[in-house]
Design an enzyme around this catalytic site. Structure first.
Site, PDB file in Angstrom:
ATOM      1  N   GLY A 236     -11.380 -11.871  -2.650  1.00  0.00           N
ATOM      2  CA  GLY A 236     -12.167 -11.434  -3.667  1.00  0.00           C
ATOM      3  C   GLY A 236     -12.656 -12.287  -4.577  1.00  0.00           C
ATOM      4  O   GLY A 236     -12.152 -13.380  -4.749  1.00  0.00           O
TER       5      GLY A 236
ATOM      6  N   THR B 293      -7.424 -16.209  -8.633  1.00  0.00           N
ATOM      7  CA  THR B 293      -7.165 -14.466  -8.803  1.00  0.00           C
ATOM      8  C   THR B 293      -7.165 -14.185 -10.113  1.00  0.00           C
ATOM      9  O   THR B 293      -6.417 -14.623 -10.701  1.00  0.00           O
ATOM     10  CB  THR B 293      -6.234 -14.056  -7.710  1.00  0.00           C
ATOM     11  N   ILE B 294      -7.978 -13.171 -10.347  1.00  0.00           N
ATOM     12  CA  ILE B 294      -7.876 -12.354 -11.608  1.00  0.00           C
ATOM     13  C   ILE B 294      -6.566 -11.807 -11.791  1.00  0.00           C
ATOM     14  O   ILE B 294      -6.077 -11.823 -12.926  1.00  0.00           O
ATOM     15  CB  ILE B 294      -8.976 -11.539 -12.004  1.00  0.00           C
ATOM     16  N   ASP B 295      -5.964 -11.293 -10.649  1.00  0.00           N
ATOM     17  CA  ASP B 295      -4.544 -10.758 -10.796  1.00  0.00           C
ATOM     18  C   ASP B 295      -3.376 -11.713 -11.290  1.00  0.00           C
ATOM     19  O   ASP B 295      -2.171 -11.206 -11.781  1.00  0.00           O
ATOM     20  CB  ASP B 295      -4.059 -10.352  -9.316  1.00  0.00           C
TER      21      ASP B 295
ATOM     22  N   HIS C 131     -14.579  -3.608 -10.890  1.00  0.00           N
ATOM     23  CA  HIS C 131     -14.913  -4.890 -10.724  1.00  0.00           C
ATOM     24  C   HIS C 131     -15.768  -5.644 -11.943  1.00  0.00           C
ATOM     25  O   HIS C 131     -16.164  -6.872 -11.951  1.00  0.00           O
ATOM     26  CB  HIS C 131     -15.926  -4.982  -9.287  1.00  0.00           C
TER      27      HIS C 131
ATOM     28  N   GLN D 190     -14.123  -6.542 -14.246  1.00  0.00           N
ATOM     29  CA  GLN D 190     -13.295  -7.585 -14.734  1.00  0.00           C
ATOM     30  C   GLN D 190     -13.429  -8.805 -14.000  1.00  0.00           C
ATOM     31  O   GLN D 190     -12.909  -9.804 -14.206  1.00  0.00           O
ATOM     32  CB  GLN D 190     -11.801  -7.073 -14.390  1.00  0.00           C
TER      33      GLN D 190
ATOM     34  N   GLU E 294      -3.776 -15.031  -2.362  1.00  0.00           N
ATOM     35  CA  GLU E 294      -2.617 -14.784  -1.343  1.00  0.00           C
ATOM     36  C   GLU E 294      -3.186 -14.795   0.126  1.00  0.00           C
ATOM     37  O   GLU E 294      -2.544 -15.731   0.890  1.00  0.00           O
ATOM     38  CB  GLU E 294      -1.699 -13.618  -1.638  1.00  0.00           C
TER      39      GLU E 294
ATOM     40  N   GLY F  22      -4.866  -5.054 -10.640  1.00  0.00           N
ATOM     41  CA  GLY F  22      -3.760  -5.601 -10.418  1.00  0.00           C
ATOM     42  C   GLY F  22      -3.057  -4.818  -9.413  1.00  0.00           C
ATOM     43  O   GLY F  22      -2.389  -3.742  -9.528  1.00  0.00           O
TER      44      GLY F  22
HETATM   45  O1  F6P Z   1      -7.446  -9.618  -5.616  1.00  0.00           O
HETATM   46  C1  F6P Z   1      -8.156  -9.120  -6.860  1.00  0.00           C
HETATM   47  C2  F6P Z   1      -8.384  -7.735  -6.851  1.00  0.00           C
HETATM   48  O2  F6P Z   1      -9.163  -7.757  -7.831  1.00  0.00           O
HETATM   49  C3  F6P Z   1      -7.300  -6.787  -6.979  1.00  0.00           C
HETATM   50  O3  F6P Z   1      -6.643  -6.607  -8.229  1.00  0.00           O
HETATM   51  C4  F6P Z   1      -8.189  -5.427  -6.446  1.00  0.00           C
HETATM   52  O4  F6P Z   1      -7.244  -4.688  -5.987  1.00  0.00           O
HETATM   53  C5  F6P Z   1      -8.642  -6.186  -5.344  1.00  0.00           C
HETATM   54  O5  F6P Z   1      -9.257  -7.459  -5.838  1.00  0.00           O
HETATM   55  C6  F6P Z   1     -10.059  -5.510  -4.925  1.00  0.00           C
HETATM   56  O6  F6P Z   1     -10.885  -5.977  -4.126  1.00  0.00           O
HETATM   57  P1  F6P Z   1     -12.111  -5.390  -3.127  1.00  0.00           P
HETATM   58  O7  F6P Z   1     -12.644  -4.113  -3.954  1.00  0.00           O
HETATM   59  O8  F6P Z   1     -13.225  -6.594  -3.427  1.00  0.00           O
HETATM   60  O9  F6P Z   1     -11.710  -5.443  -2.020  1.00  0.00           O
END
Ligand code: F6P
Length: 342
Positions: free
Chosen positions: A10, A125-127, A272, A274, A103, A170
């Site tokens: 992401g 990662t924003i997480d 998104h 965020q 990850e 998260g």
């Molecule tokens: O890994 C970051 C993150 O923002 C998670 O918090 C979220 O679940 C995921 O990406 C969503 O990603 P996408 O919708 O782009 O698959």
């Protein structure tokens, strides 16, 4: 040296600042030739890249997203993927790869390093859930956006005597929820690390409202789970890469609150928002530092290492150690957050 850069998984505010840091020091100090692989590991596997130099990166420091594009595609998903990746790196004469990712991207980097590729990792990662680094860039921006949203929700909640449920990102951890919850003065925060009891949530809200306060903010991390046997949730949905597709627990929690307490409740799913847009000053600085440190690591041939923030210094840690387990919310900080629950 010929250095290839990729951004995987992401996107996240600060990716362009990392690339800019690498390119600036790589070109100006080391005289490197810089290639940017398109769409993460896919670009490496397919030999799809663009040339990067200081001029290409002009104006990108405050820009969100990634100029390289990103994807979750990895060589290990294909029978001949690893072979194709190694061949492509050899054919392009790439001496080092800097993999910027979360990850999934970094676990892949660690495995490819074990198969002989010269790789340095940069955690994003924003997480904020990558092990062995106190921070990942993007997190500060996400917390700032979530906090601003909570501040705004307070005033409309107060005007209408409502409970506002705010769902933040998260997936496995509640860093964003905990920080934004504290910063925004949440009434209750729900995080993946601590399965919640909806009865307790409703009791706290009722207690608070009995004391004459009618507006409440409930911050819910998208990966928050109810305690076993408390409320029914839809079975998990998966995307094409086998990742759980989250985003829905906020609605479940809001329905339960309204149904059980009778308090009018509304939901905001930040999603998104965020992840998009311009990085905060903190994230620009951390990203730039990580980028410069990553290209230094390349010239030290620190293969299989990842740049990390520890005690306000950027250090190198082993990629394989960093991806071994996620970093969860600090229990001391969680205890601080709990002090302010209704
Ligand atoms: O890994 C970051 C993150 O923002 C998670 O918090 C979220 O679940 C995921 O990406 C969503 O990603 P996408 O919708 O782009 O698959």
């Amino acid at each position: 040296m010929r250095v290839g850069i990729l951004t995987g998984g992401g996107d996240c505010p600060g990716l362009n600042a990392v690339i800019r840091g690498i390119v600036r020091k790589g070109e100006r100090v080391f005289g490197d030739e810089l290639l940017g692989f398109r769409d993460g590991w896919k670009g490496v596997m397919d030999g799809d890249f663009l040339r990067l130099d200081v001029a290409t990166l002009r104006g990108t420091l405050p820009r969100g997203g990634t100029i390289l594009g990103t994807s979750r595609i990895q060589p290990f998903m294909f029978e001949d993927g690893v072979e194709r990746t190694i061949r492509s790196v050899e054919e392009l004469g790439v001496d080092a790869i800097i993999a910027i990712g979360g990850e999934g991207t970094l676990a892949c980097a660690s495995e490819l390093h074990k198969r002989g590729l010269p790789i340095v990792g940069v955690p994003k990662t924003i997480d904020n859930d990558i092990g062995l680094t106190e921070r990942t860039f993007g997190f500060d921006t996400a917390v700032a956006i979530a906090t601003e949203a909570i501040d705004r929700l307070h005033t409309t909640a107060e005007s209408h005597n409502r409970v506002m449920v705010v769902e933040v990102m998260g997936r496995h951890v509640g860093h964003i929820a905990t920080w934004a919850g504290i910063a925004g003065g949440a009434t209750v925060t729900l995080i993946p690390e601590e399965p919640f009891d909806i009865d307790e949530v409703c009791q706290s809200l009722t207690r608070r409202h009995k004391r004459g306060r009618f507006a409440s903010i409930v911050v819910v991390a998208e990966g928050a789970k109810p305690k076993e046997g408390t409320i029914e949730v839809e079975p998990d949905q998966f995307d094409e890469f086998g990742h759980v597709r989250l985003g829905g627990i906020g609605n479940v929690v809001a329905n339960e609150i309204e149904g059980r307490t009778g308090f009018e409740t509304r939901v905001t799913i930040l999603g998104h928002v965020q992840r998009g847009g311009t990085p905060t000053a903190y994230d620009r600085v951390l990203s730039t530092w990580f980028g410069v440190a990553a290209v230094d690591a390349v010239h030290e041939e620190a293969w299989g290492q990842m740049v990390a923030l520890q005690s306000n210094e950027v250090v190198l840690v082993r990629l394989s150690d960093a991806v071994r387990e996620l970093k969860f919310v600090n229990p001391h900080l969680w205890a601080v957050a709990q002090q302010f629950f209704a």
